[in-house]
Design a protein around this motif. Sequence first.
Motif, PDB file in Angstrom:
ATOM      1  N   VAL A   4       0.745  -1.197   0.087  1.00  0.00           N
ATOM      2  CA  VAL A   4       0.070  -0.054  -0.099  1.00  0.00           C
ATOM      3  C   VAL A   4       0.935   1.324   0.089  1.00  0.00           C
ATOM      4  N   GLN A   5       1.996   1.027   0.656  1.00  0.00           N
ATOM      5  CA  GLN A   5       2.864   2.444   0.851  1.00  0.00           C
ATOM      6  C   GLN A   5       3.516   2.820  -0.450  1.00  0.00           C
ATOM      7  N   GLU A   6       3.485   1.830  -1.344  1.00  0.00           N
ATOM      8  CA  GLU A   6       4.068   2.117  -2.761  1.00  0.00           C
ATOM      9  C   GLU A   6       3.248   2.551  -3.615  1.00  0.00           C
ATOM     10  N   ILE A   7       1.953   3.129  -3.155  1.00  0.00           N
ATOM     11  CA  ILE A   7       0.953   3.890  -3.936  1.00  0.00           C
ATOM     12  C   ILE A   7       0.896   5.172  -3.500  1.00  0.00           C
ATOM     13  N   ASP A   8       0.863   6.025  -4.337  1.00  0.00           N
ATOM     14  CA  ASP A   8       0.988   7.476  -4.135  1.00  0.00           C
ATOM     15  C   ASP A   8      -0.501   8.093  -3.756  1.00  0.00           C
ATOM     16  N   LEU A  35     -10.387   3.919   1.074  1.00  0.00           N
ATOM     17  CA  LEU A  35      -9.785   3.957   1.983  1.00  0.00           C
ATOM     18  C   LEU A  35     -10.918   4.433   3.301  1.00  0.00           C
ATOM     19  N   VAL A  36     -10.820   3.668   4.285  1.00  0.00           N
ATOM     20  CA  VAL A  36     -11.673   3.787   5.502  1.00  0.00           C
ATOM     21  C   VAL A  36     -10.989   3.839   6.884  1.00  0.00           C
ATOM     22  N   PRO A  69     -14.497  -6.975  -8.352  1.00  0.00           N
ATOM     23  CA  PRO A  69     -12.839  -6.678  -8.568  1.00  0.00           C
ATOM     24  C   PRO A  69     -11.953  -7.628  -7.427  1.00  0.00           C
ATOM     25  N   VAL A  70     -10.851  -7.952  -8.210  1.00  0.00           N
ATOM     26  CA  VAL A  70     -10.033  -8.791  -7.538  1.00  0.00           C
ATOM     27  C   VAL A  70      -8.960  -7.903  -6.650  1.00  0.00           C
ATOM     28  N   GLU A  71      -8.923  -8.396  -5.111  1.00  0.00           N
ATOM     29  CA  GLU A  71      -8.172  -7.759  -4.393  1.00  0.00           C
ATOM     30  C   GLU A  71      -6.457  -7.748  -4.784  1.00  0.00           C
ATOM     31  N   ILE A  72      -6.020  -6.805  -4.718  1.00  0.00           N
ATOM     32  CA  ILE A  72      -4.598  -6.645  -4.906  1.00  0.00           C
ATOM     33  C   ILE A  72      -3.828  -6.519  -3.881  1.00  0.00           C
ATOM     34  N   LYS A  73      -4.125  -5.885  -2.697  1.00  0.00           N
ATOM     35  CA  LYS A  73      -3.382  -5.611  -1.443  1.00  0.00           C
ATOM     36  C   LYS A  73      -4.381  -4.928  -0.630  1.00  0.00           C
ATOM     37  N   SER A  74      -4.098  -5.148   0.682  1.00  0.00           N
ATOM     38  CA  SER A  74      -4.774  -4.181   1.723  1.00  0.00           C
ATOM     39  C   SER A  74      -4.040  -4.010   2.829  1.00  0.00           C
ATOM     40  N   GLY A  75      -3.966  -3.018   3.497  1.00  0.00           N
ATOM     41  CA  GLY A  75      -3.199  -2.736   4.809  1.00  0.00           C
ATOM     42  C   GLY A  75      -3.378  -1.369   5.344  1.00  0.00           C
ATOM     43  N   PRO A  76      -2.536  -1.217   6.667  1.00  0.00           N
ATOM     44  CA  PRO A  76      -2.719   0.081   7.146  1.00  0.00           C
ATOM     45  C   PRO A  76      -1.704   1.140   6.159  1.00  0.00           C
ATOM     46  N   CYS A  77      -2.256   2.429   6.494  1.00  0.00           N
ATOM     47  CA  CYS A  77      -1.530   3.609   5.778  1.00  0.00           C
ATOM     48  C   CYS A  77      -1.822   4.849   6.640  1.00  0.00           C
ATOM     49  N   ILE A  78      -1.145   5.676   5.926  1.00  0.00           N
ATOM     50  CA  ILE A  78      -1.631   7.250   6.534  1.00  0.00           C
ATOM     51  C   ILE A  78      -2.309   8.022   5.357  1.00  0.00           C
ATOM     52  N   PHE A  79      -3.408   8.424   5.618  1.00  0.00           N
ATOM     53  CA  PHE A  79      -4.152   9.363   4.599  1.00  0.00           C
ATOM     54  C   PHE A  79      -4.503  10.502   5.196  1.00  0.00           C
ATOM     55  N   GLU A  80      -4.298  11.491   4.441  1.00  0.00           N
ATOM     56  CA  GLU A  80      -4.843  12.926   5.100  1.00  0.00           C
ATOM     57  C   GLU A  80      -4.431  13.041   6.394  1.00  0.00           C
ATOM     58  N   GLY A  81      -3.106  12.569   6.771  1.00  0.00           N
ATOM     59  CA  GLY A  81      -2.520  12.944   8.011  1.00  0.00           C
ATOM     60  C   GLY A  81      -2.961  11.843   9.342  1.00  0.00           C
ATOM     61  N   ALA A  84      -5.267   5.155   8.267  1.00  0.00           N
ATOM     62  CA  ALA A  84      -6.593   4.638   7.809  1.00  0.00           C
ATOM     63  C   ALA A  84      -6.261   3.132   7.177  1.00  0.00           C
ATOM     64  N   TRP A  85      -7.133   2.697   6.681  1.00  0.00           N
ATOM     65  CA  TRP A  85      -6.970   1.004   6.201  1.00  0.00           C
ATOM     66  C   TRP A  85      -7.359   1.382   4.633  1.00  0.00           C
ATOM     67  N   ALA A  86      -6.102   0.861   3.820  1.00  0.00           N
ATOM     68  CA  ALA A  86      -6.406   0.784   2.270  1.00  0.00           C
ATOM     69  C   ALA A  86      -6.673  -0.603   1.893  1.00  0.00           C
ATOM     70  N   PHE A  87      -7.520  -0.792   0.903  1.00  0.00           N
ATOM     71  CA  PHE A  87      -8.372  -1.860   0.320  1.00  0.00           C
ATOM     72  C   PHE A  87      -7.946  -1.473  -1.371  1.00  0.00           C
ATOM     73  N   VAL A  88      -6.761  -2.132  -1.738  1.00  0.00           N
ATOM     74  CA  VAL A  88      -6.328  -1.828  -3.507  1.00  0.00           C
ATOM     75  C   VAL A  88      -6.952  -3.066  -4.097  1.00  0.00           C
ATOM     76  N   ASN A  89      -7.948  -2.800  -5.126  1.00  0.00           N
ATOM     77  CA  ASN A  89      -8.668  -3.857  -5.989  1.00  0.00           C
ATOM     78  C   ASN A  89      -8.161  -3.413  -7.435  1.00  0.00           C
ATOM     79  N   SER A  90      -8.344  -4.376  -8.255  1.00  0.00           N
ATOM     80  CA  SER A  90      -8.039  -4.174  -9.550  1.00  0.00           C
ATOM     81  C   SER A  90      -9.090  -3.145 -10.039  1.00  0.00           C
ATOM     82  N   TYR A  91      -8.863  -2.317 -11.115  1.00  0.00           N
ATOM     83  CA  TYR A  91      -9.913  -1.610 -11.548  1.00  0.00           C
ATOM     84  C   TYR A  91     -10.621  -2.306 -12.835  1.00  0.00           C
ATOM     85  N   VAL A  92     -12.220  -1.968 -12.723  1.00  0.00           N
ATOM     86  CA  VAL A  92     -12.914  -2.821 -13.587  1.00  0.00           C
ATOM     87  C   VAL A  92     -13.190  -1.727 -14.526  1.00  0.00           C
TER      88      VAL A  92
END
Length: 353
Positions: A4-8, A35-36, A69-81, A84-92
């Motif tokens: 997740v950290q490698e996504i801007d 992002l939730v 959509p198929v899940e690519i990755k999920s994990g904790p992250c920092i979003f807007e300070g 948060a938790w990011a769920f990264v899915n394939s784009y349909v």
Amino acid sequence: MESVQEIDLNALTPIGRSSYLGLLTSTGRQVKIILVKGAEVLPLQEAAALRRKLVEELSGKVGLPVPFPVEIKSGPCIFEGSAAWAFVNSYVPGSDLTSIVRRLAPGQDSELVHEIGQATGVSLAVLHSTSKRLVRAGHKEDTEPDDQEIVWREATLTRQEVLARRVRDAIKITALDDHQLRRARSLAGVFTSRFRSTHDHAVDEATDCLIHTDLHGGNIILDTSAPSGARVASFIDDQLSVGDSGYDIASIQNWAFEVMDEQSFITFSHGLEIGYKSLIPRYTLRNSDLLLYLTDRSLGRLAYYARSAPKWVEPYGSERLIRHLDLLDRIASAAVSPDSFTDPFATVRRLAT
């Protein structure tokens, strides 16, 4: 697998309340990111785990589409300070059904409307039929086979009664005049306890499986530029609860009844039936359950516009909201035998026309 950290996360394009489009930095591939924070994380983690199991189940079934959509990755992250938790899915690729319908004139492109319905029906049948084994395997030895179904129905009854009270007590409902508001309140009173009755299932009648739970045109993506036979309906923003498959079938037809003209609705419903029954040919639903689910969805639409500042989004509109009053009127007039079974597609078409 990219972390997740490698996504801007500072270069995302918002596409919903908590949904964004982003890019994998290693490949430039477009992805959808949810992002939730807080209480929203756990239910989405549970739904993601269920989707992974379904993908594994589908991998051995040649020819069946993966309907989400198929899940690519999920994990904790920092979003807007903040954390948060990011769920990264394939784009349909494609458009949601609501956007597709918005572009159609009444009665236009009946072939496309039929194909939309059929693709949706196939994907729904894949979700429901494939997940039955997973749900059965998840039951504990001391749990009755239809316990989950009873829990689902009780939850639906409780929610429907809450929605009915909200409509009955509404000071105003956006776009309804005084006469229509009185009609809405009267109908809500009819349904406050309409479906409260003894409801026993024989063991072989249990229909519990994984269901989407919020199935409407805005939550279904279809690529209409793909060849006709290769169009797959992908479900997004699913909550994947264990419940009655009929709730999804009622929900998507309730949506179509609101946004489509009569002929398009009939065409869509026939396509939905053909697609669904191509995998589950002898599907029936308890009549009282079908009417409960339709009522739940229609009261939900009225209750939404009883809020302080709802927003119309085409193709929704005031004249379409009135359709829910008409449908509730017809349901209220329907004689229901709690133990009778019905074809949920033909029955909804009968109520809607």
